[in-house]
Design a protein around this motif. Structure first.
Motif, PDB file in Angstrom:
ATOM      1  N   TYR A 199       1.154 -10.959  -0.956  1.00  0.00           N
ATOM      2  CA  TYR A 199      -0.091 -10.484  -0.372  1.00  0.00           C
ATOM      3  C   TYR A 199       0.147  -9.986   1.049  1.00  0.00           C
ATOM      4  O   TYR A 199       1.062 -10.429   1.733  1.00  0.00           O
TER       5      TYR A 199
ATOM      6  N   ARG B 225       0.804  -1.220   0.000  1.00  0.00           N
ATOM      7  CA  ARG B 225       0.000   0.000   0.000  1.00  0.00           C
ATOM      8  C   ARG B 225       0.841   1.276   0.000  1.00  0.00           C
ATOM      9  O   ARG B 225       0.726   2.134   0.849  1.00  0.00           O
TER      10      ARG B 225
ATOM     11  N   GLY C 241       1.879 -15.239  -5.701  1.00  0.00           N
ATOM     12  CA  GLY C 241       2.146 -13.812  -5.637  1.00  0.00           C
ATOM     13  C   GLY C 241       2.480 -13.365  -4.236  1.00  0.00           C
ATOM     14  O   GLY C 241       2.727 -14.171  -3.342  1.00  0.00           O
TER      15      GLY C 241
ATOM     16  N   MET D 288      -5.247  -9.522   1.283  1.00  0.00           N
ATOM     17  CA  MET D 288      -5.312  -8.326   0.448  1.00  0.00           C
ATOM     18  C   MET D 288      -4.218  -8.347  -0.602  1.00  0.00           C
ATOM     19  O   MET D 288      -3.143  -8.909  -0.376  1.00  0.00           O
ATOM     20  N   ASP D 289      -4.480  -7.706  -1.746  1.00  0.00           N
ATOM     21  CA  ASP D 289      -3.420  -7.527  -2.736  1.00  0.00           C
ATOM     22  C   ASP D 289      -2.503  -6.421  -2.248  1.00  0.00           C
ATOM     23  O   ASP D 289      -2.721  -5.836  -1.177  1.00  0.00           O
ATOM     24  N   LEU D 290      -1.463  -6.088  -2.999  1.00  0.00           N
ATOM     25  CA  LEU D 290      -0.474  -5.108  -2.548  1.00  0.00           C
ATOM     26  C   LEU D 290      -1.009  -3.676  -2.469  1.00  0.00           C
ATOM     27  O   LEU D 290      -0.382  -2.817  -1.876  1.00  0.00           O
TER      28      LEU D 290
ATOM     29  N   ASN E 124      -6.446  -3.903  -1.361  1.00  0.00           N
ATOM     30  CA  ASN E 124      -7.800  -4.275  -1.739  1.00  0.00           C
ATOM     31  C   ASN E 124      -8.071  -5.680  -1.212  1.00  0.00           C
ATOM     32  O   ASN E 124      -7.278  -6.589  -1.441  1.00  0.00           O
ATOM     33  N   SER E 125      -9.184  -5.871  -0.519  1.00  0.00           N
ATOM     34  CA  SER E 125      -9.528  -7.193   0.009  1.00  0.00           C
ATOM     35  C   SER E 125      -9.793  -8.163  -1.127  1.00  0.00           C
ATOM     36  O   SER E 125     -10.571  -7.873  -2.030  1.00  0.00           O
ATOM     37  N   LEU E 126      -9.122  -9.306  -1.072  1.00  0.00           N
ATOM     38  CA  LEU E 126      -9.340 -10.357  -2.064  1.00  0.00           C
ATOM     39  C   LEU E 126     -10.259 -11.437  -1.526  1.00  0.00           C
ATOM     40  O   LEU E 126     -11.033 -12.010  -2.262  1.00  0.00           O
TER      41      LEU E 126
ATOM     42  N   TYR F 199       2.821 -10.682   5.872  1.00  0.00           N
ATOM     43  CA  TYR F 199       3.086 -10.705   4.434  1.00  0.00           C
ATOM     44  C   TYR F 199       3.171 -12.155   3.986  1.00  0.00           C
ATOM     45  O   TYR F 199       3.813 -12.975   4.646  1.00  0.00           O
TER      46      TYR F 199
ATOM     47  N   VAL G 245      -6.226 -18.731  -4.641  1.00  0.00           N
ATOM     48  CA  VAL G 245      -5.294 -17.608  -4.569  1.00  0.00           C
ATOM     49  C   VAL G 245      -4.104 -17.943  -5.448  1.00  0.00           C
ATOM     50  O   VAL G 245      -3.426 -18.952  -5.229  1.00  0.00           O
ATOM     51  N   LYS G 246      -3.860 -17.118  -6.448  1.00  0.00           N
ATOM     52  CA  LYS G 246      -2.760 -17.346  -7.383  1.00  0.00           C
ATOM     53  C   LYS G 246      -1.419 -17.034  -6.722  1.00  0.00           C
ATOM     54  O   LYS G 246      -1.358 -16.265  -5.761  1.00  0.00           O
TER      55      LYS G 246
END
Length: 143
Positions: free
Chosen positions: A118, A56, A116, A130-132, A135-137, A99, A113-114
């Motif tokens: 997070y 973020r 990556g 959440m993504d970086l 945003n809540s995934l 993380y 979840v791909k």
């Protein structure tokens, strides 16, 4: 006490990584060809998990002493560690506690979840990923 509570909740997540792969893991002191290994904090160096992580729009210090992971037989990793989110707003700090770095596809709470990077945390009994960009995934019941 607060750190103990986070670690106490965090460690079961790492153990769930075995369920994501569908095969049991073998705990050893170091990686061995053809076997899955649970990695302890002492085995996770800055070469595997960065000392500072981006999330973020800021960079936060990773607590390498509070990391763990799994090194799979196919030489892929799932790693997670607590972070120092003191520079973040209260709204983000509440949800952003750790993380996650994954080289494999995971299934959490029935959702895919791909691979990556997070941010994640536990709030009111829920696991939040959440993504970086924060945003809540997904949100899943914490158990």
């Amino acid at each position: 006490m607060k750190v103990f509570a986070k670690v106490f909740v965090f460690l079961p997540l790492l153990l769930l990584a075995f369920a994501f792969r569908g095969t049991p893991a073998v705990e050893l002191s170091g990686p061995s060809a053809g076997q899955e290994v649970v990695l302890k904090a002492a085995e996770i160096t800055p070469k595997l998990f960065p000392e500072r992580v981006f999330f973020r729009g800021q960079v936060a210090a990773a607590q390498l002493r509070n990391t763990g992971g799994v090194h799979f037989a196919d030489d892929l990793y799932v790693l997670a560690g607590l972070v120092d989110s003191s520079g973040y707003s209260t709204a983000i700090k509440e949800k952003y506690q750790a993380y996650l770095l994954s080289e494999v596809t995971l299934e959490i709470g029935g959702q895919t979840v791909k691979p990556g990077a997070y941010g994640f945390g536990f709030v009111s009994g829920k696991f939040i990923l959440m993504d970086l960009a924060a945003n809540s995934l997904l949100e899943a019941a914490g158990q």
